[in-house]
Design an enzyme around this catalytic site. Sequence first.
Site, PDB file in Angstrom:
ATOM      1  N   TYR A 145      -2.404  -1.052  10.461  1.00 34.40           N
ATOM      2  CA  TYR A 145      -2.326  -1.308   9.018  1.00 34.40           C
ATOM      3  C   TYR A 145      -1.014  -0.750   8.455  1.00 34.40           C
ATOM      4  CZ  TYR A 145      -3.690  -1.253   4.082  1.00 34.40           C
ATOM      5  OH  TYR A 145      -3.735  -1.439   2.702  1.00 34.40           O
ATOM      6  N   SER A 172       0.861  -1.183   0.000  1.00 33.62           N
ATOM      7  CA  SER A 172       0.000   0.000   0.000  1.00 33.62           C
ATOM      8  C   SER A 172       0.896   1.231   0.000  1.00 33.62           C
ATOM      9  CB  SER A 172      -0.881   0.001   1.256  1.00 33.62           C
ATOM     10  OG  SER A 172      -1.494   1.265   1.450  1.00 33.62           O
TER      11      SER A 172
END
Length: 255
Positions: free
Chosen positions: A156, A143
């Site tokens: 995350y 990401s």
Amino acid sequence: MRMNDTVALVTGSAQGIGRAIAVRLAQEGAKIVVEDRQDADAAEQTLAQVRAAGSDGCVIAGNVGSVHDARGVVDAAVAKLGRIDVLVNNAGVERNAPFLEVSEADYDLVLDVNLKGAFFMTQAVVRHLRDSHRGGRIVNISSVHEELPFPHFTSYCASKGGMKMMVRNLAIELAPLGITVNNVAPGAVGTAINNKLLHDPAELSALLANIPLKRLGKVEDVANAVLFLASDEASYVTGTTVYVDGGLLWNYSEQ
């Protein structure tokens, strides 16, 4: 076709980016192991799309956050399709919470699936490749948040930051085995995980203002990057992250 005579295992491929990757690799000739937590209708639909693309494969269920399950998925894939040449660590989860309110259960879930899962899935596939004396490709779906802070999603970000360093280390350690290891890091992609954003015009407008290309990413944008890294065309690319974000990472500011 670029992926003829290869078998690709794509984790979390019952929907979204994972499904798009499975289908794109199948379009180029790869047989696909559709992996998801359950062998449910969504996973079977991905397999149907793989077959419609002119290839074949199978569905194997397992929780990648469990080392036992991860090893079992790899063993089952080899038993069904004979080998694995490409691993795409796509399975991932996130939990939204202020840091002071993050629960241990949510932290464990995010780190187990996103980082521990990718680590031990990779280990199992690399053992298979080593034992069969073949090189291979490992592609992780990371990401932009391996670099970009994301308040209220600290676990995350930690998982994706860990994945970034894991790739750098493994690229060096696995190069003698002929195995390349890379990340693809999407920015904002129009998938179900972003449903709230997609239905909030003000929030969506603010995000698009941060994206130089002025649009959300498509799952196909990510799948095409994975295809490149999984193919022989990327045989000299290892230890790096390919950002698929429309320029978001270098133009972002918190509102």
